[in-house]
Design a protein around this motif. Structure first.
Motif, mmCIF file in Angstrom:
data_model
loop_
_atom_site.group_PDB
_atom_site.id
_atom_site.type_symbol
_atom_site.label_atom_id
_atom_site.label_comp_id
_atom_site.label_asym_id
_atom_site.label_seq_id
_atom_site.Cartn_x
_atom_site.Cartn_y
_atom_site.Cartn_z
ATOM 1 N N TRP A 7 98.619 117.624 62.835
ATOM 2 C CA TRP A 7 99.743 117.358 61.928
ATOM 3 C C TRP A 7 99.374 116.251 60.942
ATOM 4 O O TRP A 7 99.600 116.375 59.739
ATOM 5 N N PHE A 29 112.940 124.382 63.912
ATOM 6 C CA PHE A 29 112.968 123.245 62.989
ATOM 7 C C PHE A 29 114.407 122.767 62.824
ATOM 8 O O PHE A 29 115.305 123.571 62.583
ATOM 9 N N SER A 31 116.560 120.347 60.526
ATOM 10 C CA SER A 31 116.594 119.640 59.251
ATOM 11 C C SER A 31 117.630 118.523 59.286
ATOM 12 O O SER A 31 118.666 118.661 59.942
ATOM 13 N N LEU A 48 108.808 122.812 56.201
ATOM 14 C CA LEU A 48 107.808 121.745 56.271
ATOM 15 C C LEU A 48 106.970 121.699 55.000
ATOM 16 O O LEU A 48 106.596 120.613 54.542
ATOM 17 N N TYR A 62 102.965 106.906 57.761
ATOM 18 C CA TYR A 62 103.542 106.728 59.092
ATOM 19 C C TYR A 62 103.329 105.275 59.487
ATOM 20 O O TYR A 62 102.232 104.737 59.335
ATOM 21 N N ASP A 89 109.983 111.793 62.507
ATOM 22 C CA ASP A 89 109.691 113.158 62.897
ATOM 23 C C ASP A 89 109.623 113.169 64.420
ATOM 24 O O ASP A 89 108.836 112.420 65.005
ATOM 25 N N ILE A 91 108.598 115.444 67.370
ATOM 26 C CA ILE A 91 107.761 116.631 67.497
ATOM 27 C C ILE A 91 107.457 116.896 68.969
ATOM 28 O O ILE A 91 107.112 115.983 69.716
ATOM 29 N N PHE A 102 110.486 120.718 66.001
ATOM 30 C CA PHE A 102 110.256 119.697 64.977
ATOM 31 C C PHE A 102 111.606 119.284 64.414
ATOM 32 O O PHE A 102 112.326 120.119 63.860
ATOM 33 N N LYS A 103 111.948 118.019 64.589
ATOM 34 C CA LYS A 103 113.228 117.506 64.087
ATOM 35 C C LYS A 103 112.953 116.340 63.148
ATOM 36 O O LYS A 103 112.168 115.455 63.469
ATOM 37 N N VAL A 104 113.612 116.346 61.994
ATOM 38 C CA VAL A 104 113.471 115.272 61.017
ATOM 39 C C VAL A 104 114.806 114.556 60.879
ATOM 40 O O VAL A 104 115.848 115.200 60.733
#
Length: 129
Positions: A7, A29, A31, A48, A62, A89, A91, A102-104
């Motif tokens: 990633w 995912f 969002s 993504l 990061y 993020d 993950i 995957f969560k943002v």
């Protein structure tokens, strides 16, 4: 930890084609601006890829990483225009080292509103195809 290393490589190179191998078929995912989870590799790659285009400028970095078992939390900062964006993020990957969740999450509210607008502009042409 191979999934997280891959990633980081994708983000650094802004090479979203690498997502095809990194994302599990049944990836989900989450969002920060869309209520329902987006399911599957195709939709997740779409979101993504748009995020890399919108957030992945020269200021993106990061700043903290916490890894435990099959999960990681990556805190990031970036600037879009005059808006400072802080986010994480979240993950999770499977036993094949492919991302399966995957969560943002981003802050502040102004950043969420800006990202909503910019992601919509990125995704709109895709919705028509």
């Amino acid at each position: 930890m191979k999934a997280i290393e891959r990633w980081h490589e994708i983000v650094k190179a802004r090479d979203v084609d690498g997502l095809d191998e990194l994302l599990a078929d049944d990836v989900v995912f989450h969002s920060p601006v869309v209520h329902t989870p987006q399911r599957g590799r195709t939709l997740t790659k779409l979101y993504l890829s748009a995020a890399v285009m919108v957030l992945g400028n020269d200021s993106f970095r990061y700043v903290r990483e916490v890894v435990s078992g099959d999960s990681a939390v990556l805190e990031f900062v970036t600037r879009v225009g005059d808006t400072e964006i802080n986010g994480v993020d979240l993950i999770r990957w499977n036993t094949d080292d492919r991302i399966c969740d995957f969560k943002v999450m981003i802050r502040p509210l102004r950043a969420i509103q800006l990202i909503h607008q910019m992601m919509g502009a990125q995704l709109a042409p895709q919705a028509g195809s």
